[in-house]
Design an enzyme around this catalytic site. Sequence first.
Site, PDB file in Angstrom:
ATOM      1  N   THR A 164       1.144  -1.084  -0.011  1.00  0.00           N
ATOM      2  CA  THR A 164      -0.219  -0.407  -0.093  1.00  0.00           C
ATOM      3  C   THR A 164       0.678   0.984   0.187  1.00  0.00           C
ATOM      4  O   THR A 164       2.446   0.961  -0.167  1.00  0.00           O
ATOM      5  CB  THR A 164      -0.606   0.394   1.187  1.00  0.00           C
ATOM      6  OG1 THR A 164      -0.061   0.123   2.236  1.00  0.00           O
ATOM      7  CG2 THR A 164      -2.003  -1.230   1.255  1.00  0.00           C
TER       8      THR A 164
ATOM      9  N   VAL B 265       0.883   4.417   2.339  1.00  0.00           N
ATOM     10  CA  VAL B 265       1.753   4.656   3.713  1.00  0.00           C
ATOM     11  C   VAL B 265       2.367   4.038   4.369  1.00  0.00           C
ATOM     12  O   VAL B 265       2.937   4.281   4.812  1.00  0.00           O
ATOM     13  CB  VAL B 265       0.728   5.280   4.648  1.00  0.00           C
ATOM     14  CG1 VAL B 265       0.995   6.137   5.599  1.00  0.00           C
ATOM     15  CG2 VAL B 265      -0.014   6.339   3.412  1.00  0.00           C
ATOM     16  N   CYS B 266       2.293   2.534   3.920  1.00  0.00           N
ATOM     17  CA  CYS B 266       2.646   1.785   5.278  1.00  0.00           C
ATOM     18  C   CYS B 266       4.154   1.927   5.177  1.00  0.00           C
ATOM     19  O   CYS B 266       4.723   2.329   5.569  1.00  0.00           O
ATOM     20  CB  CYS B 266       1.855   1.096   4.901  1.00  0.00           C
ATOM     21  SG  CYS B 266       0.941   0.505   5.314  1.00  0.00           S
ATOM     22  N   PRO B 267       5.283   1.977   3.359  1.00  0.00           N
ATOM     23  CA  PRO B 267       6.038   1.538   3.426  1.00  0.00           C
ATOM     24  C   PRO B 267       7.044   3.544   3.978  1.00  0.00           C
ATOM     25  O   PRO B 267       7.785   2.619   4.435  1.00  0.00           O
ATOM     26  CB  PRO B 267       6.717   1.791   1.941  1.00  0.00           C
ATOM     27  CG  PRO B 267       5.289   2.201   0.867  1.00  0.00           C
ATOM     28  CD  PRO B 267       4.320   1.489   1.938  1.00  0.00           C
TER      29      PRO B 267
ATOM     30  N   GLU C 215       6.476   4.352   6.784  1.00  0.00           N
ATOM     31  CA  GLU C 215       6.291   4.346   8.125  1.00  0.00           C
ATOM     32  C   GLU C 215       7.642   3.200   8.092  1.00  0.00           C
ATOM     33  O   GLU C 215       8.600   3.766   9.193  1.00  0.00           O
ATOM     34  CB  GLU C 215       4.897   3.808   8.407  1.00  0.00           C
ATOM     35  CG  GLU C 215       4.056   4.676   8.886  1.00  0.00           C
ATOM     36  CD  GLU C 215       3.177   4.107   8.739  1.00  0.00           C
ATOM     37  OE1 GLU C 215       2.113   4.839  10.302  1.00  0.00           O
ATOM     38  OE2 GLU C 215       1.911   3.280   8.678  1.00  0.00           O
TER      39      GLU C 215
END
Length: 185
Positions: free
Chosen positions: A52, A54-56, A58
């Site tokens: 997805t 936003v996840c990477p 973070e």
Amino acid sequence: MLTVGDHLPKFTLKAVQGGPEGLKFDTAFTDISDETHGSKWKVIFFWPKDFTFVCPTELVGFGERIKEFTDRHAVLYGASTDSEFVHLNWRLHHPSLKGLPFPMLADIKRELSTALGILHKTEGVALRATFIVDPHNVIRFVSVNDLSVGRNPAEVLRVLDALQSGELCPCDWQKGEEFLTPAAV
């Protein structure tokens, strides 16, 4: 949802190891439990889904600060409800995740995320939850973001510093600054 003062639930999950071991199929997988790093602080952060947007950001943000976490005798675990095979595939195919230095836990049965109370009610995936757990497996900090909003790893480090100090820390306190001292009555 479990909160400050609750004990981290017992768990054993498959994980993709951090570092170069996590990129080779014959060494990528390991088991991690609530007791794996028993004498250390644990920072466990969940994201909704691999592959997805936003996840990477973070994962990279936490990974860039791995030395700061290890300097504080803390281990960092990332987790989602994806399988260890999906985690490995994501690491192999996302250039920013190839050097990821911490394990990615696979909560595919949603046991840990359910026990923590962090499953999104309609999507069935983990919310962006962050837990700081002390060496006695007591939860000392919880933060949960909506699916679309990333978190700030620097703030997680700041809170870890404050918790480890054992002192009264004012708003926006940073490591090395003065603590609050209650006035004598």
